[in-house]
Scaffold this active site. Structure first.
Site, mmCIF file in Angstrom:
data_model
loop_
_atom_site.group_PDB
_atom_site.id
_atom_site.type_symbol
_atom_site.label_atom_id
_atom_site.label_comp_id
_atom_site.label_asym_id
_atom_site.label_seq_id
_atom_site.Cartn_x
_atom_site.Cartn_y
_atom_site.Cartn_z
ATOM 1 N N GLU A 26 -0.825 11.385 1.818
ATOM 2 C CA GLU A 26 0.618 11.344 1.539
ATOM 3 C C GLU A 26 0.976 10.201 0.589
ATOM 4 O O GLU A 26 2.062 9.630 0.663
ATOM 5 C CB GLU A 26 1.440 11.234 2.833
ATOM 6 N N GLY A 27 0.070 9.876 -0.315
ATOM 7 C CA GLY A 27 0.306 8.809 -1.281
ATOM 8 C C GLY A 27 -0.398 7.539 -0.874
ATOM 9 O O GLY A 27 -0.083 6.938 0.151
#
Length: 586
Positions: free
Chosen positions: A435-436
């Site tokens: 998610e980053g």
């Protein structure tokens, strides 16, 4: 192997005192959410997680998910646990009553998320991804898509996934190649996605994939990406399940951790093409997907809190039971050794600071969704945007340290799988990546959330911190804590000015961003633990819980907050010598 006990008292303290759940409930128009109801919800969630989900953590890690003939089977025991989870309505706590949810605050459902993630991190990923899917569909899809998919997603009868990454693209979504070709009322999707969490399983009748793909007339780059709903089974007009869609798991990854969470390579359209349905407007898919991504980022930050809590509990239990050598106070558990106590208190302080940051961020989400006036809503949205990269990035980085310390407390036994300490560290390692990555969160914080915002959201946050500091300074018992926070705040403000001065230098910004993000986490964590200490200090004589809240804040300021000064010193060098060795000589 230690049991998991939900940290209900600290969760309640954060909900009631740090973020003022009663005020949040009033803001979102749910005044029925009184303390008695909240207490009942937390107690029952703690029972479910401790008695039914947590005992599966080790066995499911050892067994992993199964894969054969393009189909995934959940690790033994998870299907039954999931059924109990959805029968209790846990997945739809904060979702809209219009689609079967209970309309409770996001911050309350976040606390349930924390418990589930502590109990079994791999299991918890399934409902977490569904919540993000619900968010994207609720905000951006047509009424037809909402009415078709949301009722089953909200109840948990169906689960959802997020399909972004492709083998050649990684985090560069501009490079995705999955295509969508018009076909009647829908589209045929062709392409491959990787790293799809719970992309396939046998726990529910249907799985709803949100897939990024390009239409034939799509412009190049991220502006040419559209978002599609692609169900595992097509849904008939009466809501019953129809044909199997051409969306299959091609394989599952063999990973370092979270073994019971099937991370799938998903193949769309290997045969006739997978039917998909456009969400919102063409070529606007990345904007829509970020609704899901931002939801997931806070969820992953909460995973950092959760796995830290589980590792801390296990380390404390082991340290009390393990007898080795003479301690400074005679024979007894290694918990008596000062260095072991240092490790345990570092774990505790980091975990409690992380929890406070995450709950504060989720309460801001509630404020942003509430029926406030436009100015208040905009302010709440700015607060969410500012807090999210630190909530995700700092909390997950700290979980690596906490779980590593957990192994260290166990000594050689920590390196042995049967104790479970190693699993916590293995499971935690993915958190700063998906998610980053930490670098992406840091770039987002320093670039979009501070420089591009011209410091508006940060100024608002600092005003609130100063107000809390002024209140806390009236509590004489914590003068040392407020003094440490005040000094760190002064340094932090000076650093913000340095960032503005160097903001046009991409190398400087890129080289300092992660240090700034970590530094922000230490300063914000100290602020919130100071706030907790100010509330707890007058009640110290009532019970040990309050005394320990003050002590934990003190440990954070003494042992963890000084790291902010070292990070600030590193930032003062900018890129320094980082880029000096030629690429070919590395």
């Amino acid at each position: 192997m230690s049991d998991y006990r939900a940290p209900l008292r600290d969760i309640r303290f954060n909900l009631e005192e740090v973020v003022d759940l009663a005020e949040v409930c009033t803001a979102i128009g749910n005044e029925d959410c009184d303390p008695e109801i909240v207490s009942a919800i937390l107690e029952e969630a703690g029972r479910l997680c401790g008695e039914e989900i947590a005992p599966l953590n080790h066995s499911c890690d050892q067994a992993g998910a199964g894969f054969a003939d393009r189909a995934v089977t959940a690790a033994p025991g998870l299907k039954g646990a999931y059924q109990h989870f959805i029968e209790g309505g846990w997945g739809g706590l904060s979702e809209s009553p219009e689609f079967g949810g209970q309309g409770l605050p996001k911050v309350l459902s976040g606390s349930i998320q924390e418990m589930t993630q502590s109990a079994n991190l791999a299991f918890s990923l399934c409902p977490m991804l569904s919540q993000g899917c619900i968010e994207a569909i609720t905000l951006h899809a047509s009424d037809e898509i909402k009415n078709t998919y949301l009722p089953k997603l909200v109840t948990g009868e169906w689960t959802g996934t997020m399909n972004l990454t492709e083998p050649q693209a990684g985090s560069d979504l501009a490079a995705i190649r999955t295509k969508a070709e018009p076909d009647g009322d829908g589209y045929r999707i062709f392409g491959q996605k990787i790293f799809i969490t719970w992309g396939d399983h046998d726990m529910t009748d249907n799985i709803i994939h949100l897939v990024l793909a390009r239409l034939p007339d799509a412009p190049a780059g991220v502006k040419g990406i559209s978002l599609f709903v692609v169900p595992k089974y097509l849904v008939n007009e009466d809501g019953s399940l129809g044909e199997r869609n051409d969306a299959y798991a091609a394989s599952i990854e063999h990973k370092m951790g979270i073994h019971a969470s099937p991370t799938c390579v998903m193949a769309f359209g290997d045969d006739e093409g997978a039917m998909g349905y456009l969400v919102g407007e063409p070529h606007n898919g990345l904007v829509y997907m970020f609704s899901m991504m931002n939801n997931a980022r806070l969820g992953v930050g909460m995973q950092g809190v959760a796995i830290s809590e589980r590792a801390y509990q296990q380390a404390v239990e082991y340290a009390k039971e393990r007898v080795q050598g003479m301690t400074v106070s005679g024979q007894g558990g290694i918990v008596k050794h000062p260095d072991v106590r240092r490790m345990l208190m570092t774990m505790r302080a980091a975990t409690e600071a992380s929890r406070s940051i995450l709950y504060t961020a989720m309460a801001a989400v509630d404020e942003a969704h509430a029926g406030l006036d436009a100015e208040a809503k905009a302010r709440a949205n700015r607060r969410v945007a500012l807090l999210t990269p630190v909530a995700k990035g700092w909390a997950t980085e700290m979980s690596l340290e906490v779980t590593s310390l957990g192994v260290q407390v166990h000594g050689g036994m920590g390196f042995i799988e049967e104790t479970g300490a190693a699993q916590h560290q293995r499971d935690a390692r993915i958190l700063p990546i998906y998610e980053g990555t930490t670098g992406i969160q840091a770039a987002d914080l320093i670039g979009r959330k501070y420089l591009r915002d011209n410091g508006v959201a940060m100024t608002e946050l600092l005003e609130d911190i100063k107000q809390d500091l002024e209140k806390a300074q009236q509590v004489v018992e914590i003068a040392d804590i407020t003094s440490a926070v005040a000094a760190s705040l002064t340094r932090y403000q000076g650093l913000l000015e340095d960032i503005k001065s160097n903001g046009q230098d991409a190398i400087w910004v890129g080289s300092t961003a992660t240090n700034f993000m970590m530094l922000s986490g230490y300063v914000w964590g100290a602020w919130l633990l100071m706030k907790s200490a100010a509330i707890a200090a007058p009640k110290q004589q009532q019970e040990p819980f309050y005394r320990n809240k003050v002590t934990t804040a003190r440990v954070f300021c003494e042992q963890l907050l000084p790291r902010a000064e070292a990070l600030a010193l590193s930032m003062s060098y900018g890129a320094g010598a980082i880029m000096d060795i030629p690429e070919e000589e590395l």
